[in-house]
Motif scaffolding. Structure first.
Motif, PDB file in Angstrom:
ATOM      1  N   ALA A 175      13.590 -27.806  19.851  1.00 12.77           N
ATOM      2  CA  ALA A 175      12.854 -28.786  20.664  1.00 12.77           C
ATOM      3  C   ALA A 175      13.735 -29.991  20.977  1.00 12.77           C
ATOM      4  O   ALA A 175      13.791 -30.470  22.113  1.00 12.77           O
ATOM      5  N   LEU A 176      14.444 -30.488  19.966  1.00 12.91           N
ATOM      6  CA  LEU A 176      15.339 -31.630  20.162  1.00 12.91           C
ATOM      7  C   LEU A 176      16.408 -31.303  21.203  1.00 12.91           C
ATOM      8  O   LEU A 176      16.665 -32.102  22.122  1.00 12.91           O
ATOM      9  N   SER A 177      17.031 -30.138  21.064  1.00 14.02           N
ATOM     10  CA  SER A 177      18.108 -29.779  21.995  1.00 14.02           C
ATOM     11  C   SER A 177      17.579 -29.624  23.415  1.00 14.02           C
ATOM     12  O   SER A 177      18.283 -29.914  24.385  1.00 14.02           O
ATOM     13  N   MET A 178      16.333 -29.189  23.540  1.00 12.91           N
ATOM     14  CA  MET A 178      15.719 -29.020  24.860  1.00 12.91           C
ATOM     15  C   MET A 178      15.505 -30.378  25.538  1.00 12.91           C
ATOM     16  O   MET A 178      15.736 -30.537  26.743  1.00 12.91           O
ATOM     17  N   ILE A 179      15.061 -31.353  24.759  1.00 13.05           N
ATOM     18  CA  ILE A 179      14.888 -32.705  25.297  1.00 13.05           C
ATOM     19  C   ILE A 179      16.229 -33.267  25.749  1.00 13.05           C
ATOM     20  O   ILE A 179      16.341 -33.924  26.788  1.00 13.05           O
ATOM     21  N   LYS A 187      10.613 -33.775  38.062  1.00 15.17           N
ATOM     22  CA  LYS A 187       9.395 -34.546  37.850  1.00 15.17           C
ATOM     23  C   LYS A 187       8.222 -33.706  37.353  1.00 15.17           C
ATOM     24  O   LYS A 187       7.144 -34.247  37.112  1.00 15.17           O
ATOM     25  N   THR A 188       8.437 -32.392  37.176  1.00 12.11           N
ATOM     26  CA  THR A 188       7.398 -31.591  36.522  1.00 12.11           C
ATOM     27  C   THR A 188       7.474 -31.745  35.008  1.00 12.11           C
ATOM     28  O   THR A 188       6.531 -31.389  34.303  1.00 12.11           O
ATOM     29  N   PHE A 189       8.607 -32.247  34.508  1.00 18.57           N
ATOM     30  CA  PHE A 189       8.844 -32.441  33.075  1.00 18.57           C
ATOM     31  C   PHE A 189       8.603 -31.149  32.291  1.00 18.57           C
ATOM     32  O   PHE A 189       8.094 -31.165  31.169  1.00 18.57           O
ATOM     33  N   ALA A 190       9.007 -30.033  32.891  1.00 20.82           N
ATOM     34  CA  ALA A 190       8.752 -28.733  32.270  1.00 20.82           C
ATOM     35  C   ALA A 190       9.414 -28.606  30.902  1.00 20.82           C
ATOM     36  O   ALA A 190       8.785 -28.132  29.940  1.00 20.82           O
ATOM     37  N   SER A 191      10.675 -29.021  30.800  1.00 25.86           N
ATOM     38  CA  SER A 191      11.377 -28.912  29.515  1.00 25.86           C
ATOM     39  C   SER A 191      10.766 -29.829  28.473  1.00 25.86           C
ATOM     40  O   SER A 191      10.608 -29.455  27.303  1.00 25.86           O
ATOM     41  N   GLN A 192      10.424 -31.046  28.884  1.00 26.28           N
ATOM     42  CA  GLN A 192       9.828 -31.992  27.931  1.00 26.28           C
ATOM     43  C   GLN A 192       8.487 -31.483  27.413  1.00 26.28           C
ATOM     44  O   GLN A 192       8.185 -31.608  26.211  1.00 26.28           O
ATOM     45  N   LEU A 193       7.689 -30.922  28.302  1.00 24.74           N
ATOM     46  CA  LEU A 193       6.389 -30.398  27.884  1.00 24.74           C
ATOM     47  C   LEU A 193       6.545 -29.228  26.924  1.00 24.74           C
ATOM     48  O   LEU A 193       5.806 -29.112  25.933  1.00 24.74           O
ATOM     49  N   LYS A 194       7.518 -28.357  27.185  1.00 29.41           N
ATOM     50  CA  LYS A 194       7.753 -27.229  26.291  1.00 29.41           C
ATOM     51  C   LYS A 194       8.242 -27.721  24.930  1.00 29.41           C
ATOM     52  O   LYS A 194       7.785 -27.237  23.879  1.00 29.41           O
ATOM     53  N   ALA A 195       9.164 -28.688  24.946  1.00 25.82           N
ATOM     54  CA  ALA A 195       9.680 -29.236  23.687  1.00 25.82           C
ATOM     55  C   ALA A 195       8.568 -29.921  22.900  1.00 25.82           C
ATOM     56  O   ALA A 195       8.467 -29.765  21.677  1.00 25.82           O
ATOM     57  N   ALA A 197       5.401 -29.241  22.994  1.00 20.40           N
ATOM     58  CA  ALA A 197       4.503 -28.216  22.453  1.00 20.40           C
ATOM     59  C   ALA A 197       5.091 -27.586  21.194  1.00 20.40           C
ATOM     60  O   ALA A 197       4.372 -27.324  20.214  1.00 20.40           O
ATOM     61  N   LEU A 198       6.405 -27.344  21.188  1.00 25.02           N
ATOM     62  CA  LEU A 198       7.059 -26.792  19.998  1.00 25.02           C
ATOM     63  C   LEU A 198       6.965 -27.757  18.821  1.00 25.02           C
ATOM     64  O   LEU A 198       6.674 -27.351  17.688  1.00 25.02           O
ATOM     65  N   ALA A 199       7.218 -29.034  19.090  1.00 23.86           N
ATOM     66  CA  ALA A 199       7.128 -30.030  18.023  1.00 23.86           C
ATOM     67  C   ALA A 199       5.705 -30.140  17.490  1.00 23.86           C
ATOM     68  O   ALA A 199       5.489 -30.328  16.285  1.00 23.86           O
ATOM     69  N   PHE A 213       7.251 -35.577  14.442  1.00 25.87           N
ATOM     70  CA  PHE A 213       6.841 -36.909  14.896  1.00 25.87           C
ATOM     71  C   PHE A 213       7.831 -37.461  15.905  1.00 25.87           C
ATOM     72  O   PHE A 213       7.452 -37.928  16.995  1.00 25.87           O
ATOM     73  N   HIS A 214       9.107 -37.421  15.546  1.00 22.17           N
ATOM     74  CA  HIS A 214      10.134 -38.047  16.365  1.00 22.17           C
ATOM     75  C   HIS A 214      10.253 -37.377  17.729  1.00 22.17           C
ATOM     76  O   HIS A 214      10.325 -38.038  18.775  1.00 22.17           O
ATOM     77  N   TYR A 215      10.275 -36.059  17.747  1.00 20.13           N
ATOM     78  CA  TYR A 215      10.535 -35.347  18.997  1.00 20.13           C
ATOM     79  C   TYR A 215       9.313 -35.307  19.903  1.00 20.13           C
ATOM     80  O   TYR A 215       9.462 -35.218  21.130  1.00 20.13           O
ATOM     81  N   ILE A 216       8.127 -35.383  19.345  1.00 25.27           N
ATOM     82  CA  ILE A 216       6.933 -35.508  20.190  1.00 25.27           C
ATOM     83  C   ILE A 216       7.008 -36.796  21.004  1.00 25.27           C
ATOM     84  O   ILE A 216       6.725 -36.816  22.209  1.00 25.27           O
ATOM     85  N   ILE A 217       7.410 -37.884  20.363  1.00 27.89           N
ATOM     86  CA  ILE A 217       7.518 -39.162  21.074  1.00 27.89           C
ATOM     87  C   ILE A 217       8.572 -39.081  22.168  1.00 27.89           C
ATOM     88  O   ILE A 217       8.348 -39.483  23.318  1.00 27.89           O
ATOM     89  N   HIS A 218       9.743 -38.529  21.848  1.00 29.19           N
ATOM     90  CA  HIS A 218      10.784 -38.421  22.875  1.00 29.19           C
ATOM     91  C   HIS A 218      10.374 -37.470  23.996  1.00 29.19           C
ATOM     92  O   HIS A 218      10.659 -37.731  25.167  1.00 29.19           O
TER      93      HIS A 218
END
Length: 541
Positions: A175-179, A187-195, A197-199, A213-218
């Motif tokens: 998840a971290l590496s994906m962010i 602007k769909t934030f597809a990678s962020q949303l997937k990361a 969800a994993l977190a 906790f940390h990666y959900i915020i990022h």
């Protein structure tokens, strides 16, 4: 075994010297005043004695407390020189996926050597998979751009995760590496949303996992996504109440939502914790990072005296300072932010680079560009044209040294803004409007870097100011409202929107925004011209 389980002697001796310690639950060997840092599950390391220490080091990595993590993994190697996780953890601590601070040549070489040493010690499939994640980052050498190294890192973590999707640590690091490699223009934030969800899946399994906790915020530190992290933001500090970065992280979400009081509270705690935990004898970058977010929040509440106190505290510190981009950013942004948010253009135009002893400013051209921009915009709006032109020359000279795509793009935004206001000063309204429109398009093509609570001044807010000055209040209102959707509850945007609505004859909307100005500044304690004006307007509209 859980990081919070009872610890053997070697771990007990270690944790008493560090700022973070395992959860106190079931940790009878720890004293009550040892802080906690959440739970990491790790049971397939080198021995029953070392596994808790490895888990502890992983927790520190997840909190991005890299210097202390390095110490922990050094202890692992000292306890067992054949243990894969010692050199692996030290090599991992060199990689900072979400920070704009690629390792120096010396640090990179050390990390690469440690990565190779770890691979030679790998004996299990998990160790080999984890080892390949670091090898992927280091194998291209320094000639490979950091962005490409992180893409390789991400690809290897994807393979490690796909090979064992029940491995919570692999899931968290994936998840971290994906962010880290998410496309900032998507602007769909597809990678962020997937990361994210994993977190969240990790958090369902371990309710106080530091990486979750940390990666959900990022992952959700973006317009339109931030509300998904509000519960995590409200509780992150409870799992790590003495770690500066953990105390700061909730303010990323609070800033996105315009929750200034909460941001001030958490960053005050973060700065205090950072002062207790210097880095190599230097004031930590976590202190300056928290202070920048704190001052930004005070300014949005109209708390000028408190914002000035934050600025003076930073300026009054004597070094050494942690030579980090977050330190440089806060020091360079601080004075400019203070003047520009208050529209004190003349003071901004007379700024110079912050004095900070032996701080190596030549290593941080992106932060120096902030300083040049504040001077240039201040000069363009207050009159000394030669200072504005000097600032643009500074931006041109700094640009070739700036490597990060976001900050490189910001230089073009900054130059267009300065040019736009210079053009307006010369009566070239059409040119000024077109240059500001270009600046807005450039700025909105991406998202802000996590190092900043916000641009020194948002381009669309400035565009609104310009449109009001050029008698286009209806168009100005559109720009202010766009700016507020991206950066809610900003004082200048709220007041600008109120003024633009009033001038365009929309009295109901003007009342709405003037009311928000009054409410936002109700605890200011300072005499604010904008607050007084808003109150007068509300009584007359």
């Amino acid at each position: 075994m859980l990081i919070r389980n009872s610890f053997p002697t070697v771990v007990t001796l270690l944790v008493t010297a560090l700022a973070c310690a395992p959860s106190e639950k079931n940790a009878s060997v720890l004293t009550d005043d040892i802080p906690i840092c959440g739970t990491v599950q790790f049971s397939d390391g080198c021995s029953d004695e070392l596994d808790p220490m490895i888990a502890y080091g992983l927790a520190l990595i997840h909190h991005m407390t890299y210097e202390e993590a390095d110490k922990v993994f050094t202890k692992v190697s000292e306890a067992d020189e054949t243990c894969f996780w010692g050199p692996w953890g030290k090599a991992l601590s060199v990689i900072h996926p979400l920070w704009n601070d690629p390792p120096s040549e010396e640090r990179f070489k050390a990390g690469a050597d440690l990565s190779q040493a770890a691979m030679k010690l790998a004996t299990t499939e998990k160790e080999m998979a984890y080892g390949r994640t670091l090898a992927a980052y280091y194998e291209g050498g320094l000639q490979t751009p950091e962005r490409e190294r992180l893409k390789n890192f991400h690809g290897a973590w994807e393979l490690a995760f796909n090979a064992n999707q029940d491995d919570l640590e692999a899931k968290a690091f994936y998840a971290l590496s994906m962010i880290a490699v998410a496309d900032p223009t998507d602007k769909t934030f597809a990678s962020q949303l997937k990361a994210g969800a994993l977190a969240e899946e990790v958090l369902l399994e371990i309710q106080d996992h530091p990486g979750a906790f940390h990666y959900i915020i990022h992952a959700y530190d973006y317009p339109g996504l931030s509300s998904k992290a509000i519960q995590v933001a409200n509780t992150y500090g409870t799992i790590a109440p003495e770690i500066p970065h953990a105390l700061h992280m909730p303010s990323h979400i609070f800033t996105r939502l315009g929750m200034w009081k909460e941001s001030i509270e958490w960053n005050t705690r973060s700065a205090a914790a950072a002062m207790k935990n210097p880095v190599g004898g230097a004031i930590s970058m976590h202190y300056f990072h928290a202070m920048d977010y704190m001052m930004y929040s005070h300014l949005q509440r109209g708390e000028v005296t408190k914002a000035r106190a934050v600025l003076e505290e930073m300026k009054g510190r004597s070094g050494p300072f942690h030579a980090h981009n977050a330190t440089a950013y806060a020091l360079a942004a601080g004075e400019g932010r203070f003047h520009l948010e208050r529209m004190d253009w003349k003071s901004a135009s007379m700024m110079s680079l912050p004095a900070s002893g032996e701080f190596p400013w030549e290593k941080f051209p992106d932060s120096r560009a902030l300083n040049a921009f504040a001077i240039g915009l201040g000069a363009a709006r207050s009159g000394p044209v030669e200072r504005a032109e000097m600032a643009m020359k500074s931006l041109d000279s700094l640009k070739p040294s700036i490597k990060h795509p976001y900050f490189l793009g910001q230089v073009d935004v900054q130059k267009n803004i300065i040019k736009a206001w210079l053009a307006l000063g010369k009566g070239k309204k059409k040119d000024a409007v077109e240059l500001m429109r270009q600046a807005c398009d450039l700025e909105w093509a991406t998202e802000k870097h996590p190092i900043t609570p916000g641009e020194l001044l948002p381009s669309r807010e400035l565009f609104g100011d310009m449109l009001v000055e050029t008698n286009s209040p209806k168009e100005a209102l559109e720009q202010y409202e766009m700016s507020l959707r991206r950066s809610p509850n900003r004082l200048n945007s709220l007041y600008g929107a109120a003024r633009a609505a009033e001038l365009s004859g929309d009295h109901e909307k003007a009342k709405e925004y003037y009311t928000k100005v009054v409410e936002l500044t109700s605890d200011s304690g300072d005499i604010l011209e904008r607050r007084q004006s808003a109150m007068e307007k509300l009584s007359s509209l």
